[in-house]
Structures are given as structure tokens and as C-alpha cells.
Design a protein around this motif. Structure first.
Motif, PDB file in Angstrom:
ATOM      1  N   SER A 279       0.801  -1.224   0.000  1.00  0.00           N
ATOM      2  CA  SER A 279       0.000   0.000   0.000  1.00  0.00           C
ATOM      3  C   SER A 279       0.835   1.277   0.000  1.00  0.00           C
ATOM      4  N   CYS A 280       2.095   1.192   0.402  1.00  0.00           N
ATOM      5  CA  CYS A 280       2.919   2.394   0.508  1.00  0.00           C
ATOM      6  C   CYS A 280       3.300   2.940  -0.870  1.00  0.00           C
ATOM      7  N   ASP A 281       3.599   4.231  -0.881  1.00  0.00           N
ATOM      8  CA  ASP A 281       4.018   4.875  -2.121  1.00  0.00           C
ATOM      9  C   ASP A 281       5.437   4.495  -2.502  1.00  0.00           C
ATOM     10  N   ALA A 282       6.279   4.203  -1.494  1.00  0.00           N
ATOM     11  CA  ALA A 282       7.669   3.844  -1.774  1.00  0.00           C
ATOM     12  C   ALA A 282       8.228   3.086  -0.572  1.00  0.00           C
ATOM     13  N   ILE A 283       9.334   2.394  -0.832  1.00  0.00           N
ATOM     14  CA  ILE A 283       9.986   1.600   0.215  1.00  0.00           C
ATOM     15  C   ILE A 283      11.443   2.016   0.293  1.00  0.00           C
ATOM     16  N   ALA A 284      11.874   2.432   1.478  1.00  0.00           N
ATOM     17  CA  ALA A 284      13.276   2.755   1.722  1.00  0.00           C
ATOM     18  C   ALA A 284      13.977   1.485   2.191  1.00  0.00           C
ATOM     19  N   ALA A 285      14.951   1.022   1.419  1.00  0.00           N
ATOM     20  CA  ALA A 285      15.613  -0.250   1.692  1.00  0.00           C
ATOM     21  C   ALA A 285      17.103  -0.050   1.898  1.00  0.00           C
ATOM     22  N   GLU A 286      17.669  -0.858   2.778  1.00  0.00           N
ATOM     23  CA  GLU A 286      19.105  -0.799   3.040  1.00  0.00           C
ATOM     24  C   GLU A 286      19.893  -1.177   1.786  1.00  0.00           C
ATOM     25  N   ASP A 287      19.444  -2.217   1.104  1.00  0.00           N
ATOM     26  CA  ASP A 287      20.072  -2.673  -0.137  1.00  0.00           C
ATOM     27  C   ASP A 287      18.937  -2.978  -1.116  1.00  0.00           C
ATOM     28  N   THR A 288      18.775  -2.135  -2.117  1.00  0.00           N
ATOM     29  CA  THR A 288      17.619  -2.278  -3.021  1.00  0.00           C
ATOM     30  C   THR A 288      17.683  -3.568  -3.833  1.00  0.00           C
ATOM     31  N   ARG A 289      18.883  -4.031  -4.178  1.00  0.00           N
ATOM     32  CA  ARG A 289      18.995  -5.273  -4.942  1.00  0.00           C
ATOM     33  C   ARG A 289      18.560  -6.463  -4.102  1.00  0.00           C
ATOM     34  N   HIS A 290      19.021  -6.491  -2.842  1.00  0.00           N
ATOM     35  CA  HIS A 290      18.655  -7.584  -1.941  1.00  0.00           C
ATOM     36  C   HIS A 290      17.150  -7.560  -1.665  1.00  0.00           C
ATOM     37  N   SER A 291      16.633  -6.399  -1.295  1.00  0.00           N
ATOM     38  CA  SER A 291      15.210  -6.295  -0.966  1.00  0.00           C
ATOM     39  C   SER A 291      14.330  -6.458  -2.201  1.00  0.00           C
ATOM     40  N   GLY A 292      14.869  -6.115  -3.373  1.00  0.00           N
ATOM     41  CA  GLY A 292      14.107  -6.277  -4.600  1.00  0.00           C
ATOM     42  C   GLY A 292      13.715  -7.727  -4.841  1.00  0.00           C
ATOM     43  N   GLN A 293      14.595  -8.655  -4.440  1.00  0.00           N
ATOM     44  CA  GLN A 293      14.297 -10.081  -4.602  1.00  0.00           C
ATOM     45  C   GLN A 293      13.125 -10.485  -3.704  1.00  0.00           C
TER      46      GLN A 293
ATOM     47  N   MET B 120      10.743  -8.426  -2.626  1.00  0.00           N
ATOM     48  CA  MET B 120       9.536  -7.801  -3.166  1.00  0.00           C
ATOM     49  C   MET B 120       9.011  -8.590  -4.371  1.00  0.00           C
ATOM     50  N   GLN B 121       9.933  -9.081  -5.183  1.00  0.00           N
ATOM     51  CA  GLN B 121       9.524  -9.889  -6.329  1.00  0.00           C
ATOM     52  C   GLN B 121       8.844 -11.170  -5.860  1.00  0.00           C
ATOM     53  N   HIS B 122       9.396 -11.792  -4.818  1.00  0.00           N
ATOM     54  CA  HIS B 122       8.808 -13.011  -4.256  1.00  0.00           C
ATOM     55  C   HIS B 122       7.397 -12.758  -3.732  1.00  0.00           C
ATOM     56  N   LEU B 123       7.204 -11.569  -3.149  1.00  0.00           N
ATOM     57  CA  LEU B 123       5.897 -11.234  -2.568  1.00  0.00           C
ATOM     58  C   LEU B 123       4.936 -10.631  -3.583  1.00  0.00           C
ATOM     59  N   GLY B 124       5.410 -10.374  -4.796  1.00  0.00           N
ATOM     60  CA  GLY B 124       4.562  -9.767  -5.812  1.00  0.00           C
ATOM     61  C   GLY B 124       4.277  -8.301  -5.552  1.00  0.00           C
TER      62      GLY B 124
ATOM     63  N   THR C 184       8.013   1.269  -5.580  1.00  0.00           N
ATOM     64  CA  THR C 184       9.327   1.821  -5.896  1.00  0.00           C
ATOM     65  C   THR C 184      10.258   1.701  -4.690  1.00  0.00           C
ATOM     66  N   LEU C 185      11.458   1.185  -4.908  1.00  0.00           N
ATOM     67  CA  LEU C 185      12.461   1.082  -3.852  1.00  0.00           C
ATOM     68  C   LEU C 185      13.530   2.152  -4.049  1.00  0.00           C
ATOM     69  N   PHE C 186      14.002   2.710  -2.954  1.00  0.00           N
ATOM     70  CA  PHE C 186      15.172   3.588  -3.007  1.00  0.00           C
ATOM     71  C   PHE C 186      16.079   3.270  -1.815  1.00  0.00           C
ATOM     72  N   ALA C 187      17.357   3.577  -1.964  1.00  0.00           N
ATOM     73  CA  ALA C 187      18.356   3.176  -0.968  1.00  0.00           C
ATOM     74  C   ALA C 187      18.397   4.141   0.210  1.00  0.00           C
TER      75      ALA C 187
END
Length: 283
Positions: free
Chosen positions: A32-46, A48-52, A56-59
Motif C-alpha cells: 500500500s505504501c508509495d515507496a519503500i526505503a531499503a538498506e540494499d535495493t537489490r537484496h530487498s528487490g528479490q 519484493m519480487q517473491h511477494l509480488g 518503488t524502492l530507493f536506498a
């Protein structure tokens, strides 16, 4: 997600290993959020992909948090809602996020922290050591001299002590524990929690050290160390003369040697005198 003019910062725990440990609420917030602040966008991107999840992710990590926090707050003040996640577990627990949360509080922006996975809480609950009083110490210093100094400061702490440790430092840290707290203190090494090779090594400091040194597999993965607290010292049982002798000897000798000599002179327990001296230093 927010209906107010100002958005909301969500603190969202992610799995520490087993992907099934993420909560339904966490998934709902991330979607539901507009964006996700992630420590490592590549790691967290995997993840997010798993969860569908296609947000938008930013570091946001320890090297850019102070600079990025201002931009995040501007977005929140425009009404966006943003989730903060770390690589694994609960954000801010030995991970970035403190600066951002503090500035959000100061700016009057709503912060909602979700419960969820946390490695040290998981390890502590499964370790079998006292949990009524404990101190989470995070990572010990990487440099040997600073690490030993920190452990020496904690020697007399009667609470259960919890540390994070990395695989390439575990043998050195166990050696430093032997030197500072001794070989007989209870110790648990929790490794690879919630993953396929989850392991709890239990025993004394010496016994856990031996298990780690004899099996290189025990030197791999994410680690939590849980150290039993120092025994309570009964002051009434200490010979005052032994304590006076110890304080005199400390003027000329290192504490450990002074305690050993004072104990030998007065027939006292070396560890008891040592603990009392540390307590005096901390007063």
C-alpha cells in the motif's frame, strides 16, 4: 495509504531467513505504501519480487541516511506513505533508521512500527539462558583491542548479554571471551536462525569455543552470541582485609594479577575479588 495531509513512515520487519515469517500486516503495508526505503535495493528487490510487490524502492543505508532523511521527510510532508525496511529483521536493530525516525518525530510525522522478525529476540527466546533481565549489545568492535576493552567493561554485568557477530570474527571473539570473562560462563551461539542449517551451540565459553574450532561449518552464517551474566557477588562474604589488599596491589599491578595475589594471601576467591573491583570502578 494515509488520509491526512501528512503521510506516515512505517517501520516494517522482514524475514531473517524463512520467507514465511513475514506477517500479513507487513505485506499489506508494503503493497500500500508509495515507496519503500531499503538498506540494499537489490537484496530487498528479490523479496519484493517473491511477494509480488511492485512499489518503488530507493536506498537508505548508514552511508547516506543523514542526507536522504531530509528528502524522505519532504515526501512524507507531501502526503506520501513510506515503508522503511532493512536487509533482514527489524529496522534500527543494529541497522540504519534511527536518524530518520528521530527527524520524523521532531517534524510531527506519524511513525508506525510493526512487530516482526528480530534475530536477537529469536535467539534469546530459544537459548535457555535467563531472559528476565538482559542487555542487547549489538556488534562488538571489530578491532581486537577495542573489543577486549568492551568485554572487560561488561564482565561484572549480571544480566544475560546478547551480541551479534560475523563469521570471520567469531573465533577471535570467542578467544577474547575466554580471556576476559573466563572459560566457565554459560554461552550459547545461535547460528543461521530460521534457515535450513539453524544451530544452537550450548555449554560454557570453553565448550562452545571447542565446538566452533573443531567444525568449520560452525564458523559460517549469521550469528548471535548469548552470554550468561556474571554471578551475583555477596559483599558480606568478602573479607574486608582482602579487599584492602587488593586495592593496594592495584596501584602497582594489573587488576587480574592483583586479584589473584590478594586471594592467595587471604584465602579468598579470586573471581569474587575481581568482580568487586569492577563494581567499584563502575560506581
Amino acid at each position: 495509504m494515509s488520509t491526512d495531509n501528512v503521510g506516515c513512515l512505517y517501520i516494517v520487519p522482514t524475514p531473517i531467513g524463512n520467507l514465511a515469517d513475514i506477517t500479513e500486516r507487513a505485506i499489506t503495508v508494503l503493497r500500500s505504501c508509495d515507496a519503500i526505503a531499503a538498506e540494499d535495493t537489490r537484496h530487498s528487490g528479490q523479496l519484493m519480487q517473491h511477494l509480488g510487490i511492485r512499489a518503488t524502492l530507493f536506498a537508505l543505508h548508514e552511508h547516506n541516511e543523514r542526507q536522504r532523511a531530509e528528502q524522505v521527510i519532504e515526501r512524507l510532508q507531501r502526503g506520501e506513505s513510506i515503508a522503511l525496511i532493512s536487509d533482514a529483521g527489524t529496522p534500527l536493530i543494529s541497522d540504519p533508521g534511527y536518524v530518520l525516525v528521530q527527524q520524523c518525530r521532531q517534524a510531527g510525522i506519524k511513525v508506525i512500527a510493526l512487530p516482526g522478525a528480530c534475530a536477537f529476540v529469536t535467539a534469546l527466546s530459544g537459548a535457555g539462558l535467563p531472559t528476565d533481565r538482559f542487555s542487547f549489545e549489538g556488534f562488538l568492535p571489530a578491532k581486537p583491542q577495542q573489543r577486549r576493552k568492551r568485554l572487560e567493561q561488561l564482565v561484572s554485568d549480571t544480566r544475560t548479554l546478547v551480541f551479534y557477530e560475523s563469521p570471520h570474527r567469531i573465533t577471535d571473539t570467542l578467544a577474547d571471551l575466554m580471556t576476559t570473562v573466563g572459560s566457565e560462563r554459560p554461552l550459547v551461539l545461535a547460528r543461521e536462525l530460521t534457515k535450513q542449517f539453524e544451530t544452537y551451540l550450548t555449554g560454557t565459553v570453553a565448550e562452545v569455543q571447542q565446538q566452533v574450532l573443531s567444525d568449520s561449518n560452525q564458523q559460517r552464517g549469521e550469528m548471535v552470541l548469548i552470554l550468561g551474566g556474571a554471578p551475583e557477588v555477596e559483599h558480606d562474604d568478602v573479607n574486608p582485609a582482602a579487599l584492602r589488599t587488593l586495592n593496594l596491589l592495584r596501584n602497582e599491578l594489573p587488576l587480574k594479577k592483583a586479584a589473584a595475589l590478594a586471594a592467595e594471601i587471604h584465602g579468598a576467591r579470586k573471581n569474587t575479588l575481581y568482580q568487586l573491583a569492577l563494581e567499584q570502578d563502575n560506581q
